[in-house]
Design a protein around this motif. Sequence first.
Motif: not given
Length: 325
Positions: A115-124
């Motif tokens: 969840v954290l990695g996916t959300l950070l990837g979307v924002l990045a």
Amino acid sequence: MRFLFRRIAFYAVTAWAAITMNFLIPRLMPGSPENTVLSRFQGQVSQEQIDAVKAQLGVSDAGILSQYGTYWKDLLSGDLGLSVSYFPGEVSEVIGQGVWWTVVLIGVATAISFVLGTLLGVLAAWKRGSRLDALLPLTTFLSAVPYFWIALVALSVFGVELGLFPLTGGYRPELEVGWSGEFISSALSHSVLPALTIIVSSIAGWLLGMRNMMLTTISEDYVLVAEAKGLRTRRVMLGYAARNALLPNISGFAMSLGFIVSGSIVTETVFSYPGIGFLLYNAVLNNDYPLMQGIFLIITLMVLFANFVVDLCYVVLDPRIRQEA
């Protein structure tokens, strides 16, 4: 529906092949389980004792086809045999004692990192060129660091030097397993370092993978049309771009969920955590073929089940598959 029926047929055939290989491989390996058990006893062992141990372990001198039929009969009844390293404990009981430790620790840690990695990837990807890009060198470094090295550093710093967390085990040995507050508190404190190790070492892969897919999806025509319509930024980012970019990450997440049952062998070994991975490590050391066979079987079935769940998710997320179905 045709799509789902084809996938169910595929997984049924794959499961049969995996179970058959799980039956054959231990019988092709050198050595025998009865010799491993009898090696613990000093002195000469009689033929009657050998026959008794072979009977308890389910070792048969019958033909391979007869053994295969017996294997399926025992498997369908839930009988996985007796463990050599935990003799005379049953394999199903040994696995049952360790599987929940692994599911809770590895499952929760994997879900958090996904969840954290996916959300950070979307924002990045959506805010490329911002300060979030500073995460990329760090995540790339963490993804290249050996898994066991992070675990050893965490043990050294937070366990030995600072003394904040226990070094080994899943709980204090003087406690009884139960729902008491003292046991739960001890189990949580013992799980912090292994969980942090898993999250830190795996979050980079989710972040980089999602960011790369988002960068590709953002340039698609349907995203540009959604922006031209004046839709809210959050809706375009999540409903149009992220939804389509998420499909490869879901496949990877399903594979991770499938291998949760095997546990993170390195992490559980370093921390001596009482999960399936640690059981598998001990089974290999003790030539415990029945236990290895049982663990491999569960890993295989869980991977197949996880991939089937992914197919269901694809039907929901991708309208093209629904049209095909």
